[in-house]
Design an enzyme around this catalytic site. Structure first.
Site, PDB file in Angstrom:
ATOM      1  N   SER A  10     -33.075-139.228  21.266  1.00  0.00           N
ATOM      2  CA  SER A  10     -32.613-138.942  20.118  1.00  0.00           C
ATOM      3  C   SER A  10     -31.631-139.970  19.958  1.00  0.00           C
ATOM      4  CB  SER A  10     -32.152-137.395  20.360  1.00  0.00           C
ATOM      5  OG  SER A  10     -31.297-137.140  19.803  1.00  0.00           O
ATOM      6  N   ASP A 205       0.588-118.049   4.078  1.00  0.00           N
ATOM      7  CA  ASP A 205      -0.715-118.782   3.184  1.00  0.00           C
ATOM      8  C   ASP A 205      -0.184-118.603   2.060  1.00  0.00           C
ATOM      9  OD1 ASP A 205      -3.289-119.601   2.604  1.00  0.00           O
ATOM     10  OD2 ASP A 205      -4.348-117.768   3.119  1.00  0.00           O
TER      11      ASP A 205
HETATM   12  C1  SPV Z   1      -8.533-119.406   4.892  1.00  0.00           C
HETATM   13  O1  SPV Z   1      -9.091-119.187   6.259  1.00  0.00           O
HETATM   14  O2  SPV Z   1      -7.134-119.907   4.284  1.00  0.00           O
HETATM   15  C2  SPV Z   1      -9.882-117.985   3.484  1.00  0.00           C
HETATM   16  C3  SPV Z   1     -10.701-117.574   3.985  1.00  0.00           C
HETATM   17  O3  SPV Z   1      -8.737-118.751   2.697  1.00  0.00           O
HETATM   18  S1  SPV Z   1      -9.871-116.509   3.933  1.00  0.00           S
HETATM   19  O4  SPV Z   1      -7.993-115.891   5.237  1.00  0.00           O
HETATM   20  O5  SPV Z   1     -10.798-115.303   4.547  1.00  0.00           O
HETATM   21  O6  SPV Z   1      -9.304-115.608   2.400  1.00  0.00           O
HETATM   22 MG    MG Z   2      -7.020-119.726   2.225  1.00  0.00          MG
END
Ligand code: SPV
Ligand code: MG
Length: 432
Positions: A10, A205
């Site tokens: 491989s 976030d």
């Molecule tokens: C992230 O991982 O930042 C995403 C997926 O956008 S979620 O958190 O499920 O929205």
């Molecule tokens: Mg995200």
């Protein structure tokens, strides 16, 4: 009649180790070499850098090889049935996990009729190391890495992507291979999650961590890995900004960007309707997709449209209407998201979408509906599954416990048995 001795390669490059195996094998009889197919190779090895046909020709040209066979499975069952070799020979690296399962399989099959396995000392000299490094370097180059996601969609029943947010998590996803019940597996791709990239920096976030910082994370990961990257592009920002994001990601060798059809202050989808989130209107989001496609240079890069209708409880019909519109605007894939524990609505969407569209890749992120298996998702037409945050969520509790225990005991001895030996960390990191 002369004995038959079989080995399977491989590899994309013949080096001293392979020649050594053939030389030893010749002493036992006629040497038959199997070439592992692409789909079997990617279960546990690096992605092939040359086409299968070229690998066959390369091995046919070797001195001392009687015949070349195609090996479609990692395990030897079919080959043994077909060739009935007296011996199977392999480097002795197969005496250790995870490859030991291969040796066990060969030994069991051969013992049924008195055949034997032969272990030859695994060659790992400077020249082999240099070849390994060259292959890695080639695989990590933008022009090779970028197209690999599409290649994998073509050969994997479902492409598995795992969250990364640093060089170290990249290495983990790059190198982890497991064996279970005779099947090998590894992750195919990396997901550069906005949630985990932000969390690693102690930030929310909400598109706060800027693109310069996010590109730096990509660069840290690319520097030590070869697997393709799917970038979480959040909303993609302003259309005027999104085109620059596409330009940079494509140049860097990222394979895909996923943008979600939300607008204004983005919050993480897993909050659902508990926080205020606004879905973009269809035409404006289509405009964003078209703008991205307009500046894209290669055919390989993918812009994947993520639909938030189920997250925002706008209904299945809305999700399907959007999917159709986004594909018509040029989206190379659809990601459908849900925060329900039950995967039913996701599977329903996939079935309904697949009734009309057989080819556009579907991406899902089963963080909430984590009972669903990859096999079930594949049956419903899903092409990519993303494990979006599990590394971060497993690392944090372990680190927190260690911090607490050191504070409690006023020393580190009590935590030591839970820690990875320094030696193992050092061996995880490649030396150049
Ligand atoms: C992230 O991982 O930042 C995403 C997926 O956008 S979620 O958190 O499920 O929205
Ligand atoms: Mg995200």
């Amino acid at each position: 009649m002369s004995k038959k001795i079989y080995t399977c390669f491989s590899t994309d490059v013949i080096h001293d180790g392979h020649l050594n195996i053939i030389n030893v094998a010749k002493q036992y009889g006629d040497v038959y070499v199997g070439v592992l197919s692409d789909s079997a190779t990617v279960k546990y090895n690096k992605f092939p850098t040359i086409p299968f046909e070229e690998r066959v020709e390369m091995i046919k040209a070797l001195d001392g090889v009687k015949d070349v066979l195609v090996q479609d499975d990692v395990m030897y069952d079919k080959i043994v049935e077909q060739l009935h070799p007296d011996y199977i020979i392999h480097g002795d690296n197969w005496t250790k996990e995870p490859l030991k399962a291969l040796r066990d399989n060969a030994e069991k099959l051969l013992s049924a009729y008195g055949g034997k396995v032969i272990d030859v000392p695994y060659t790992y000299n400077e020249s082999v190391r240099r070849i390994d490094r060259k292959i890695n370097e080639k695989l990590s180059m933008p022009e090779y890495r970028r197209k690999r996601l599409k290649q994998l969609i073509g050969i994997r029943p479902i492409v598995k992507a795992m969250e990364v947010h640093s060089g170290l998590t990249g290495l983990l996803v790059e190198k982890t291979v497991v064996e279970r019940e005779g099947e090998f597996d590894q992750f195919d791709a990396m997901w550069l999650s906005s949630l985990c990239d932000s969390t690693a920096k102690g930030k929310p976030d909400i598109e706060l961590v800027d693109m310069t910082s996010r590109f730096k994370t990509i660069d840290d990961i690319m520097d030590v890995t070869t697997k393709p990257i799917i970038f979480d592009g959040d909303t993609g920002g302003l259309i005027e900004h999104f085109v620059y994001m596409v330009h940079t990601l494509e140049r860097m060798g990222v394979s895909a960007v996923i943008i979600e059809d939300k607008t204004g202050l983005k919050k993480n989808s897993l909050f659902g309707t508990e926080v205020e989130q606004t879905q973009d209107d269809i035409e404006h989001f289509c405009e964003k997709i078209r703008a991205g496609k307009r500046v894209q240079i290669t055919d390989e890069f993918m812009i994947i449209a993520r639909i938030e209708s189920l997250i925002l409880e706008k209904g299945m019909e809305d999700a399907l209407t959007r999917a159709k519109a986004f594909v018509a605007a040029g989206a190379d894939g659809i990601m459908i998201h849900s925060r329900k524990k039950d995967p039913a609505e996701i599977l329903e969407f996939c079935d309904l979408f697949r009734k009309e569209d057989k080819t556009t890749p579907i991406v899902v992120v089963p963080s909430s509906f984590n009972v669903v298996t990859e096999e079930e998702l594949a049956e419903h037409g899903v092409n990519i599954v993303i494990y979006a945050n599990q590394l971060t969520r497993s690392a944090f509790p372990a680190m927190e416990q260690t911090a607490k225990d050191i504070l409690k005991y006023h020393r580190a001895k009590e935590v030591d048995s839970r820690l990875m030996p320094i030696k193992d960390i050092i061996t995880l990191i490649d030396e150049l």
